[in-house]
Every structure is written in C-alpha cells, then in structure tokens.
Design a protein around this motif. Structure first.
Motif, PDB file in Angstrom:
ATOM      1  N   THR A  76     -66.889  87.458  13.337  1.00  0.00           N
ATOM      2  CA  THR A  76     -67.703  87.018  14.489  1.00  0.00           C
ATOM      3  C   THR A  76     -68.763  87.670  14.767  1.00  0.00           C
ATOM      4  O   THR A  76     -68.886  88.843  13.835  1.00  0.00           O
ATOM      5  N   VAL A  77     -69.480  87.491  15.715  1.00  0.00           N
ATOM      6  CA  VAL A  77     -70.569  88.125  16.328  1.00  0.00           C
ATOM      7  C   VAL A  77     -70.456  88.816  17.491  1.00  0.00           C
ATOM      8  O   VAL A  77     -69.872  88.234  18.344  1.00  0.00           O
ATOM      9  N   LEU A 119     -78.259  85.683  14.372  1.00  0.00           N
ATOM     10  CA  LEU A 119     -77.145  86.483  13.916  1.00  0.00           C
ATOM     11  C   LEU A 119     -75.890  85.308  13.633  1.00  0.00           C
ATOM     12  O   LEU A 119     -75.018  85.720  12.769  1.00  0.00           O
ATOM     13  N   ALA A 120     -75.753  84.383  14.490  1.00  0.00           N
ATOM     14  CA  ALA A 120     -74.690  83.404  14.232  1.00  0.00           C
ATOM     15  C   ALA A 120     -74.851  82.839  12.855  1.00  0.00           C
ATOM     16  O   ALA A 120     -73.861  82.592  11.964  1.00  0.00           O
ATOM     17  N   ASP A 170     -74.438  92.365  19.270  1.00  0.00           N
ATOM     18  CA  ASP A 170     -75.733  92.537  18.083  1.00  0.00           C
ATOM     19  C   ASP A 170     -75.069  93.141  16.973  1.00  0.00           C
ATOM     20  O   ASP A 170     -75.790  93.663  16.078  1.00  0.00           O
ATOM     21  N   ARG A 171     -73.825  92.516  16.399  1.00  0.00           N
ATOM     22  CA  ARG A 171     -73.461  93.153  15.167  1.00  0.00           C
ATOM     23  C   ARG A 171     -72.351  92.026  14.370  1.00  0.00           C
ATOM     24  O   ARG A 171     -71.948  91.107  15.382  1.00  0.00           O
ATOM     25  N   ILE A 172     -72.509  92.006  13.445  1.00  0.00           N
ATOM     26  CA  ILE A 172     -71.326  91.088  12.702  1.00  0.00           C
ATOM     27  C   ILE A 172     -70.084  91.709  12.244  1.00  0.00           C
ATOM     28  O   ILE A 172     -70.100  92.753  11.546  1.00  0.00           O
ATOM     29  N   ALA A 220     -74.195  85.339  10.060  1.00  0.00           N
ATOM     30  CA  ALA A 220     -72.683  85.358   9.907  1.00  0.00           C
ATOM     31  C   ALA A 220     -71.994  84.313   9.461  1.00  0.00           C
ATOM     32  O   ALA A 220     -71.010  84.536   8.431  1.00  0.00           O
TER      33      ALA A 220
END
Length: 99
Positions: free
Chosen positions: A70-71, A54-55, A74-76, A58
């Motif tokens: 940001t993350v 995710l990072a 568990d979401r952006i 993102a």
C-alpha cells in the motif's frame, strides 16, 4: 528563468525525460518494520510526492515482486522482506537507494 526540462533540451514532452530526471534525483531509503504477529513489512520512504506518482510506482513494484502492499504517508509499504530485489527494481525505475 523558470524553464522546465523540455524547454531547455528542445525534446518533446512525450519522451518523459523530465520524469526520469526527477526520479534519478531522489534518494529513497529502504527499511524493514515488524508488524502484527511478527510479520515483516518493507518500507520505502524519501519520495517527493509532487514529482512521483506513488500509486503507480507501488503498483509496479508490487507486480515486479509479486507481493501486496500500500501507499501510506508518502511512503510505499510492501508485505514481506525484500532487500536486493527491491533495490534492483527501484534502480530499474531510475531511483537512487541510500544504504
């Protein structure tokens, strides 16, 4: 019978085909929240955190859309409202976006 994608296809792991397959099987959703002082924040949720970095995703989306974000959980979260441009960027990365 626990074989990964590279064992089945016989293709080298360096091609990253398993990563493409993992992202194409995920269905993500896009929503817009309003935060402090009425500022819109676009939230992309529905990721499998074990299959997607995710990072890194993102970072790619922020660079593509030229926004901050940001993350979290568990979401952006991306600053601003980004409907069609975000859908296109996620499609370029191989994700399916639910409406």
């Amino acid at each position: 019978m626990s074989q990964d994608f590279t064992d089945i296809t016989g293709l080298p792991e360096e091609l990253g085909l398993g990563d493409d397959l993992a992202s194409s099987q995920q269905r993500v959703t896009i929503s817009v929240d309003t935060r402090r002082y009425g500022k819109p924040v676009t939230v992309v949720a529905g990721f499998d955190p074990s299959a997607v970095d995710l990072a890194a995703l993102a970072s790619t989306l922020k660079r593509h859309l030229a926004v901050g974000g940001t993350v979290a959980e568990d979401r952006i979260e991306l600053q601003g409202e980004h409907g069609d441009r975000l859908r296109a960027a996620l499609a370029d990365e191989g994700f399916t976006v639910e409406t």
